[in-house]
Design a protein around this motif. Structure first.
Motif, PDB file in Angstrom:
ATOM      1  N   THR A   1      -3.683 -54.670 -11.219  1.00 28.42           N
ATOM      2  CA  THR A   1      -2.843 -53.234 -11.791  1.00 28.42           C
ATOM      3  C   THR A   1      -4.120 -52.407 -12.065  1.00 28.42           C
ATOM      4  O   THR A   1      -5.329 -52.197 -11.415  1.00 28.42           O
ATOM      5  CB  THR A   1      -3.394 -54.217 -12.974  1.00 28.42           C
ATOM      6  N   LYS A   2      -3.935 -51.525 -12.165  1.00 21.27           N
ATOM      7  CA  LYS A   2      -3.983 -50.091 -12.114  1.00 21.27           C
ATOM      8  C   LYS A   2      -5.045 -49.748 -13.621  1.00 21.27           C
ATOM      9  O   LYS A   2      -6.575 -48.938 -13.394  1.00 21.27           O
ATOM     10  CB  LYS A   2      -2.187 -48.829 -13.041  1.00 21.27           C
ATOM     11  N   GLU A   3      -5.183 -50.617 -14.057  1.00 21.06           N
ATOM     12  CA  GLU A   3      -6.796 -50.644 -15.003  1.00 21.06           C
ATOM     13  C   GLU A   3      -7.634 -51.541 -14.792  1.00 21.06           C
ATOM     14  O   GLU A   3      -8.609 -51.146 -15.082  1.00 21.06           O
ATOM     15  CB  GLU A   3      -6.196 -51.424 -16.970  1.00 21.06           C
ATOM     16  N   GLU A   4      -6.713 -52.362 -13.970  1.00 17.17           N
ATOM     17  CA  GLU A   4      -7.837 -53.235 -13.295  1.00 17.17           C
ATOM     18  C   GLU A   4      -8.907 -52.798 -11.672  1.00 17.17           C
ATOM     19  O   GLU A   4      -9.912 -52.373 -11.683  1.00 17.17           O
ATOM     20  CB  GLU A   4      -7.627 -54.708 -12.775  1.00 17.17           C
TER      21      GLU A   4
ATOM     22  N   ALA B   1     -10.831 -49.740 -13.660  1.00 18.06           N
ATOM     23  CA  ALA B   1     -12.462 -50.560 -13.928  1.00 18.06           C
ATOM     24  C   ALA B   1     -13.386 -50.919 -12.929  1.00 18.06           C
ATOM     25  O   ALA B   1     -14.102 -50.118 -12.755  1.00 18.06           O
ATOM     26  CB  ALA B   1     -11.679 -51.649 -14.682  1.00 18.06           C
TER      27      ALA B   1
END
Length: 176
Positions: free
Chosen positions: A3-6, A9
């Motif tokens: 995902t974009k968030e992963e 991070a």
């Protein structure tokens, strides 16, 4: 699938890990440059054994990945990089890409050889702003011979969106 968030991070962690190792900015000596291959030289910078690159501090970007023929720089553009029109100046794109494609060429040079950029062609595809977040410029070698090196590069965000692409032609020469 990431995902974009992963991805964000992961990118932030990689940047933090690299920044923790970098030495203060400065200029390496000719002896340092001639001491090993192009990849050896770059690795010593990344390991903090040689000074980090002053333009990286000025433009706030750093190398985050590298192997012979492929180098990745990461930066997070902000308002310091804006032009009067309210978006990131084209010089930011060009400097980030020149670093990635030039270092990609450098990474495959044998000991005693250097390079300089002869030509840089950059196409800006979409605007960067302070809201974009971190971006990466990946440079990849196309061909490096005895006198000329050619590489290509792309700037992408955490979602893989393309912001710019470039090609470079570098002069390859024996170091004095």
């Amino acid at each position: 699938m990431t995902t974009k968030e992963e991805t964000l991070a992961l990118w932030r962690q990689q940047e933090e890990d690299v920044r923790a190792k970098l030495a203060p900015p400065g200029v390496a000596t000719m002896a340092d440059l001639k001491a090993g291959s192009g990849m050896d030289f770059l690795q010593k910078i990344w390991d903090g054994l040689l000074p980090s690159v002053p333009i990286g501090q000025t433009m706030d970007f750093i190398p985050v990945e590298g192997e012979p023929g492929r180098i990745v720089f990461q930066g997070t553009p902000d308002k310091r990089h804006y032009n009067p029109l309210g978006s990131v100046h084209g010089g930011y794109f060009c400097t980030l890409l020149d670093s990635a494609v030039g270092c990609a060429v450098h990474s495959v040079l044998p000991q005693g050889m250097g390079y300089t950029t002869l030509e840089l062609k950059v196409n800006l595809v979409r605007a960067l702003t302070e809201k974009t977040g971190p971006v990466r410029a990946e440079g990849r070698v196309i061909q490096v011979g005895k006198q000329v090196g050619i590489a290509e590069g792309r700037i992408i965000d955490t979602e893989g969106r393309l912001y710019a692409h470039a090609t470079t032609t570098c002069l390859v020469f024996p170091l004095p």
